[in-house]
Write a protein that holds these residues in place. Structure first.
Motif, short mmCIF file in Angstrom:
data_model
loop_
_atom_site.label_atom_id
_atom_site.label_comp_id
_atom_site.label_asym_id
_atom_site.label_seq_id
_atom_site.Cartn_x
_atom_site.Cartn_y
_atom_site.Cartn_z
N PHE A 275 35.72 38.96 13.50
CA PHE A 275 36.90 39.69 13.93
C PHE A 275 37.88 38.68 14.53
O PHE A 275 37.57 38.05 15.54
CB PHE A 275 36.52 40.71 15.02
CG PHE A 275 35.59 41.80 14.54
CD1 PHE A 275 34.29 41.53 14.14
CD2 PHE A 275 36.02 43.13 14.50
CE1 PHE A 275 33.44 42.54 13.70
CE2 PHE A 275 35.17 44.15 14.06
CZ PHE A 275 33.88 43.84 13.67
N SER A 276 39.03 38.52 13.90
CA SER A 276 40.00 37.52 14.38
C SER A 276 41.25 38.19 14.90
O SER A 276 41.82 39.04 14.22
CB SER A 276 40.41 36.59 13.24
OG SER A 276 39.26 36.02 12.66
N THR A 277 41.66 37.79 16.07
CA THR A 277 42.83 38.41 16.69
C THR A 277 43.75 37.32 17.23
O THR A 277 43.44 36.69 18.25
CB THR A 277 42.38 39.35 17.84
OG1 THR A 277 41.31 40.16 17.38
CG2 THR A 277 43.53 40.23 18.30
N GLY A 278 44.81 37.04 16.53
CA GLY A 278 45.80 36.08 17.00
C GLY A 278 45.33 34.64 16.95
O GLY A 278 44.21 34.34 16.51
N ARG A 281 43.84 30.74 22.03
CA ARG A 281 44.33 31.10 23.36
C ARG A 281 44.47 29.83 24.19
O ARG A 281 43.87 28.80 23.85
CB ARG A 281 43.35 32.07 24.04
CG ARG A 281 42.97 33.27 23.19
CD ARG A 281 44.03 34.36 23.23
NE ARG A 281 43.89 35.29 22.10
CZ ARG A 281 43.14 36.39 22.11
NH1 ARG A 281 42.44 36.70 23.17
NH2 ARG A 281 43.11 37.18 21.06
N ASP A 283 43.15 28.58 26.78
CA ASP A 283 41.96 27.81 27.20
C ASP A 283 40.96 27.61 26.06
O ASP A 283 39.87 27.11 26.27
CB ASP A 283 41.29 28.49 28.41
CG ASP A 283 40.91 29.94 28.10
OD1 ASP A 283 41.35 30.47 27.05
OD2 ASP A 283 40.15 30.54 28.89
N ASP A 284 41.32 28.00 24.83
CA ASP A 284 40.39 27.87 23.71
C ASP A 284 40.21 26.41 23.29
O ASP A 284 41.19 25.71 23.07
CB ASP A 284 40.92 28.62 22.48
CG ASP A 284 40.42 30.05 22.42
OD1 ASP A 284 39.52 30.40 23.21
OD2 ASP A 284 40.95 30.82 21.59
N PRO A 285 38.96 25.96 23.14
CA PRO A 285 38.74 24.60 22.64
C PRO A 285 38.89 24.49 21.13
O PRO A 285 39.00 23.39 20.60
CB PRO A 285 37.30 24.30 23.05
CG PRO A 285 36.65 25.65 23.09
CD PRO A 285 37.70 26.65 23.46
N ASP A 286 38.85 25.60 20.42
CA ASP A 286 39.01 25.53 18.97
C ASP A 286 39.70 26.79 18.45
O ASP A 286 40.00 27.69 19.22
CB ASP A 286 37.67 25.31 18.26
CG ASP A 286 36.56 26.24 18.77
OD1 ASP A 286 36.90 27.31 19.32
OD2 ASP A 286 35.38 25.89 18.63
N SER B 143 34.56 33.99 21.24
CA SER B 143 35.16 32.65 21.28
C SER B 143 35.64 32.34 22.70
O SER B 143 35.72 33.22 23.54
CB SER B 143 36.35 32.59 20.33
OG SER B 143 37.33 33.54 20.74
N GLY B 144 35.96 31.09 22.93
CA GLY B 144 36.47 30.68 24.24
C GLY B 144 35.78 29.41 24.69
O GLY B 144 34.89 28.92 24.01
N PRO B 145 36.19 28.87 25.83
CA PRO B 145 35.61 27.62 26.31
C PRO B 145 34.11 27.75 26.60
O PRO B 145 33.37 26.77 26.48
CB PRO B 145 36.40 27.33 27.60
CG PRO B 145 37.12 28.59 27.94
CD PRO B 145 37.27 29.38 26.69
N PRO B 148 32.47 27.77 22.28
CA PRO B 148 33.43 27.45 21.22
C PRO B 148 32.93 27.94 19.85
O PRO B 148 31.75 27.79 19.53
CB PRO B 148 33.50 25.92 21.25
CG PRO B 148 33.03 25.54 22.61
CD PRO B 148 32.05 26.58 23.02
N THR B 149 33.83 28.52 19.08
CA THR B 149 33.46 29.10 17.79
C THR B 149 32.86 28.07 16.84
O THR B 149 31.97 28.38 16.04
CB THR B 149 34.70 29.74 17.14
OG1 THR B 149 35.28 30.63 18.09
CG2 THR B 149 34.34 30.53 15.90
N PRO B 188 38.88 39.18 22.06
CA PRO B 188 38.91 37.73 22.14
C PRO B 188 39.54 37.20 20.85
O PRO B 188 39.71 37.97 19.91
CB PRO B 188 37.44 37.35 22.20
CG PRO B 188 36.75 38.47 21.48
CD PRO B 188 37.55 39.71 21.79
N ARG B 189 39.87 35.92 20.79
CA ARG B 189 40.44 35.42 19.55
C ARG B 189 39.48 35.65 18.39
O ARG B 189 39.87 36.08 17.33
CB ARG B 189 40.76 33.92 19.66
CG ARG B 189 41.44 33.38 18.39
CD ARG B 189 41.49 31.87 18.35
NE ARG B 189 40.16 31.28 18.28
CZ ARG B 189 39.40 31.25 17.19
NH1 ARG B 189 39.82 31.80 16.08
NH2 ARG B 189 38.20 30.71 17.23
N ALA B 190 38.20 35.34 18.64
CA ALA B 190 37.22 35.59 17.59
C ALA B 190 36.00 36.29 18.17
O ALA B 190 35.50 35.91 19.23
CB ALA B 190 36.80 34.29 16.91
#
Ligand code: SF4
Lengths: 478, 223, 261
Positions: A275-278, A281, A283-286, B143-145, B148-149, B188-190
């Motif tokens: 599920f991908s949303t935008g 972010r 603070d996202d590392p990837d 996903s997130g710090p 990581p995905t 979340p983003r993913a």
């Protein structure tokens, strides 16, 4: 490769004589049918879920404009971009534009039928951008310059030795002694080669199995993990999806997910449902720095409110072709269209017009197995018949069939004349059959007698005999 | 006219809608608000212990290996044992998940922890899942710090830690958890739902485990 | 008197829709059907105003002619308590497709629906409506049964013929692989796409052979003629008959194909 649905019959006959292809097609029946049945049998709620999945999509289609607007709002709220493409050409232009703005040299691609539909790879290549297919099956057919022969198993028309030959031809780094005789070795080789490509790619392009209105999310369902690497490692993620992929909520997605993998590969769940949303972010590392969705219409809005609307419930599971005796016999390429099999026979005329594609909805025995397994309960034979009706109305039906059928109708509508005609005709046929009671060839029935005998009729018709017996009974009664 | 207006206009024309359209709007609003659940398989309608067992059995059926430990402090030892058993170097890629801060790493002197996103050079990665779905033995990863995905997809071996109490019966329970954590309509983003190690059947429909993603998935359930 | 009381009070009046293929090619199936229906306690009528159910025109996209044919069938048969056809595909046409032909034509739509509600495929009618368990027939043979598509998927005909065959004295049923897969007939399909049809029927005939049976049965003369034609061309001596012939104990007529040993 040229798509040519109007040559279906000739392509099919050729396919029937292609021994390599026939061998490979055996894998369709072996690989899918039993597994689907087992998965369906193991879930008592399977049919109830199918009903609900159908209802959800019907609800979406009745409110499609509103859900699309809601979806767009939520994509934007999550920092993504939505682009609307009325035609395939619009979609190609939009994707190219995104790639060029990102200064892309190569793009990786997850498996997506929609980018086949819009012939995106050719367009990118023509504009100096190299598309790299990362799904194993897609990668193989890209090496061969082919297009998919199946919507979820693009290379199902090939045998492993053909794949080995392609790898040796293209992967010139391969030492000659390297054993590639088993699928697992071929997969490892593809994995190694593609690993580098993900990191080098500027843009990752995927399709979507669902677009969730509630959250502005795109969902991909895969087994290999290539789609995830494609969309996570590219600097830009572009989702290309057609407008009917919308579902309202996460709950609705779960309902359809429960029938999707079971119908497709017989898995309870595919390995990766993402599920991908935008975009990434703060603070996202990837993850990708940009997230774009291209919403494609390409003829779908015109199917709404028509007898073809139900086709828009399709979730591209492939079950209809996996169970189709015609597909088993000729494979996907014979159809000469991006979408083969029963779903393609309905969808292709909607997308490309019935004039050039009329053979596809005619090439069905109406055995109904596709409808029986379709998780979305799409009445495929009925819609193929509707295409035949459109053809007939517009005088597109081939003349021989047209005259033949109208002649039959002429008699069928006139029982007396009919009786008279058959009382002469059938005894003649019966006599022709002779002692062996079979007709080896008949001038007006070559299509039949080319491959089989015609069992000769018994002689007099049932109604004649019946009338005579009744008369006798009456007579003896007096 | 923009592509947007054209497409939406064509949809409305095909459906012959015009005017204020209050009824359709209300139907959409209520579905988005109420998020009705539909049919939920009875398979996972079990007490917590039953759901946990079902989760482990399903995950194993779909090709994952499962280990159960009694405490977070035992996680590091389990990870080390896994690496040794698979002849892997004593190195892992791992995110910043606070639940894994104190997982007994201090007891595994030889184990090297590399933090942050994976760059493709890692043989093994460790993540913490948000939840497990018993129905199909599926992991839900955010996903997130913290996780990581890239760790979910690049290393050859993916080790996922899961709290026993986060094992739920069905997907819908995970949606409820998500809404509680992030708010309704926020994702979340993913969100990765993972069921077994990566696989492909693209050559002659022969299923091979280990395609582009991890070749092996190891789940560590913490009581 | 309500109609259900009428039914109890007298024998059900059944209109036999013989189907064009039975009428023209295989009258013995018509007589077998009559016998089975009469033995089950029905009063059987065969209206002369019958020709064809309209499938050839319907599946060619000729809706107008199909509608006219359907009107004629309805007019000829609507007076009976039941309409029965020895064919899953024609029965499905009458039962499942007629009402849709009259969408938007209120009078005919209702009339077609009432008609359709009374239509049945022969073997399922015997088993499900007339509650026949044993037709009293006997035949020493090793048979295999092909599930014709329309009967199977549109009308749910699957267990009924097998149950009745199980009670035919001396008969052994040997199921073939993929008995529920199309034989490749498909009406006009088999002549329009004869190469594909041939590939499909070739597979089917292989499964028939492999079953070890010496007799092939099915409930549709169209499919039977297709499979029989292929078996004959290949020189097989598997005997081919309509299931009604066996259930009625009427197997003196030479089979559609096969030596009959
Ligand atoms: S038509 Fe049905 S069975 Fe075929 S791909 Fe679409 S959803 Fe699957």
């Amino acid at each position: 490769m040229q798509l040519a649905a109007k040559h279906f019959k000739a392509s099919a006959s050729k396919a029937l004589l292609d021994a390599q292809l026939q061998k490979a097609l055996g894998n369709v029946e072996k690989g899918f049918i039993g597994k689907r049945q087992k998965a369906a049998d193991a879930l008592p709620e399977f049919d109830a879920l199918r009903d609900n999945a159908r209802d959800i999509k019907n609800h979406v289609l009745a409110h499609l404009d509103l859900y699309l607007e809601e979806y767009e709002r939520n994509v934007v709220a999550a920092g993504g971009h939505v682009h609307w493409a009325e035609t395939a050409e619009d979609a190609r232009r939009i994707v190219l534009d995104i790639c060029q703005k990102a200064n892309a040299r190569t793009v990786t691609k997850g498996k997506s039928m929609i980018t086949e539909e819009i012939a995106l790879n050719d367009h990118l290549t023509a504009n100096g951008i190299e598309p790299v297919e990362t799904d194993l099956g897609e990668y193989i057919i890209q090496l061969r310059g082919e297009y998919p022969s199946h919507i979820i198993a693009p290379a199902v028309h090939l045998n492993k030795d053909q794949v080995e030959g392609d790898f040796r031809r293209v992967h010139t780094h391969l030492p000659e002694g390297r054993d590639l005789s088993e699928p697992v070795a071929l997969l490892s080789e593809a994995r190694e080669v593609l690993r580098k490509r993900y990191f080098a790619a500027d843009v990752g392009i995927t399709g979507a199995n669902f677009l969730i209105a509630e959250t502005g999310t795109s969902v991909i369902v895969t087994n290999e993990g290539n789609g995830d690497l494609t969309q996570t490692l590219g600097k830009v993620h572009v989702v290309v999806a057609s407008i009917e992929k919308i579902v309202p909520t996460l709950e609705d997605t779960a309902q359809i997910l429960r029938v999707l993998a079971r119908s497709a590969t017989g898995q309870d769940m595919s390995v990766y449902t993402t599920f991908s949303t935008g975009p990434k972010r703060p603070d996202d590392p990837d993850g990708p720095g940009e997230y774009h969705v291209v919403l494609l219409d390409n003829g779908r809005s015109a199917m709404l409110g028509t007898e073809y609307q139900d086709m828009l419930r399709c979730i591209r599971c492939g079950a209809c072709m996996n169970h189709c005796p015609v597909y088993h016999a000729v494979g996907g390429h014979a159809y000469g269209s991006v979408y083969p099999g029963p779903m393609g026979a309905v969808l292709t005329p909607s997308l490309n017009g019935i004039e050039e594609t009329g053979q596809l909805p005619n090439a069905s025995t109406f055995c109904g197995r596709c409808e029986a397994v379709c998780p979305m309960r799409i009445p495929l034979p009925k819609m193929m018949r509707h295409w035949r009706e459109r053809e007939f109305e517009r005088n597109l039906t081939p003349l021989t069939s047209r005259y033949g059928i109208r002649a039959w109708a002429f008699f069928a509508k006139r029982p007396r004349l009919y009786r008279l005609a058959v009382s002469f005709g059938m005894p003649v046929l019966s006599l022709l059959g002779g002692k062996s009671r079979r007709l080896h060839s008949l001038p007006f029935a070559g299509g039949w007698t080319r491959h089989r005998d015609l069992p000769a009729p018994e002689g007099r018709t049932f109604l004649q005999e019946w009338a005579q017996r009744e008369a006798l009974k009456q007579g003896s009664g007096h | 006219m923009s592509g947007r207006d054209t497409v939406l206009g064509k949809i409305r024309a095909s459906m012959r809608v015009s005017g204020p359209d209050a009824e359709r709007k209300a139907a959409v609003a209520s579905r988005l608000r109420d998020t009705p659940t539909g049919v939920i398989p009875a398979r996972a309608d079990l007490p917590a212990a039953g759901q946990q067992e079902l989760f482990c059995a399903m995950a194993a059926q779909f090709g994952a290996s499962v280990a159960r430990v009694n405490d977070y402090r035992e996680v590091a030892a389990e990870v080390s044992a896994y690496l040794r058993a698979h002849n892997l170097p004593a190195e892992i890629r791992i995110g910043a998940d606070p639940r894994l801060k104190d997982a007994g790493w201090d007891l595994e002197k030889n184990l090297e922890l590399r933090h942050g996103a994976s760059d493709g050079g890692d043989l093994a990665g460790v993540s913490h899942a948000m939840a497990g779905i018993a129905e199909t033995g599926t992991l839900a990863l955010l996903s997130g710090p913290d996780n990581p995905t890239t760790i979910n997809f690049l290393p050859e071996h993916h080790i996922v830690v899961l709290r026993e109490s986060d094992i739920k019966g069905d997907m819908e329970s995970v949606w409820a958890m998500l809404r509680e954590q992030k708010g309704k309509g926020v994702m979340p983003r993913a969100l990765n739902l993972v069921t077994g190690p990566s696989r492909s059947g693209d050559i002659e429909q022969t299923i091979i485990l280990g395609a582009h993603g991890p070749r092996a998935l190891h789940i560590v359930v913490v009581a | 008197m309500t109609s259900s009381e009428t039914r109890v009070a007298r024998q059900p009046r059944v209109g036999l829709f013989a189907t064009c293929l039975v009428d023209l090619f295989r009258p013995s199936v018509g007589f077998a059907s009559v016998k089975l229906l009469q033995d089950a306690g029905c009063e059987v009528h065969v209206p002369v105003a019958q020709t064809c159910c309209g499938q050839p025109t319907y599946n060619t996209g000729d809706r107008a002619d199909t509608r006219e044919i359907a009107e004629q069938v309805i007019e000829a048969f609507e007076g009976f308590d039941f309409i029965v056809a020895p064919s899953g595909s024609c029965a499905a046409m009458l039962k499942k497709h007629y009402p849709g032909l009259f969408k938007g034509n209120a009078d005919w739509e209702d009339r077609a629906q009432r008609f359709s509600d009374k239509c049945h495929e022969l073997v399922s009618f015997l088993a499900d409506v007339m509650m026949v368990r044993d037709t009293g027939a006997a035949l020493s043979a090793r048979v295999t049964y092909h599930d014709s598509c329309s009967g199977l998927r549109e009308l749910g005909v699957q267990q009924q013929p097998r149950k009745l065959l199980a009670n035919v004295g001396g008969l052994e049923l040997h199921e073939m692989k993929d008995s529920d897969v199309c034989c490749g007939f498909g009406g006009t399909f088999c002549v329009k796409y004869s190469d594909i049809s041939n590939a499909i029927v070739t597979k089917k005939v292989g499964n028939i052979d492999a079953s070890g049976a010496d007799m092939l049965l099915a409930g549709d003369v169209g499919c039977l003629m297709n499979m029989a034609g292929k078996l004959k061309r290949l020189g097989s001596d598997v005997e081919v008959r309509h299931v009604a012939e066996v259930l009625a104990g009427m197997t003196d007529q030479p089979p559609i194909a096969g030596s009959g040993k």
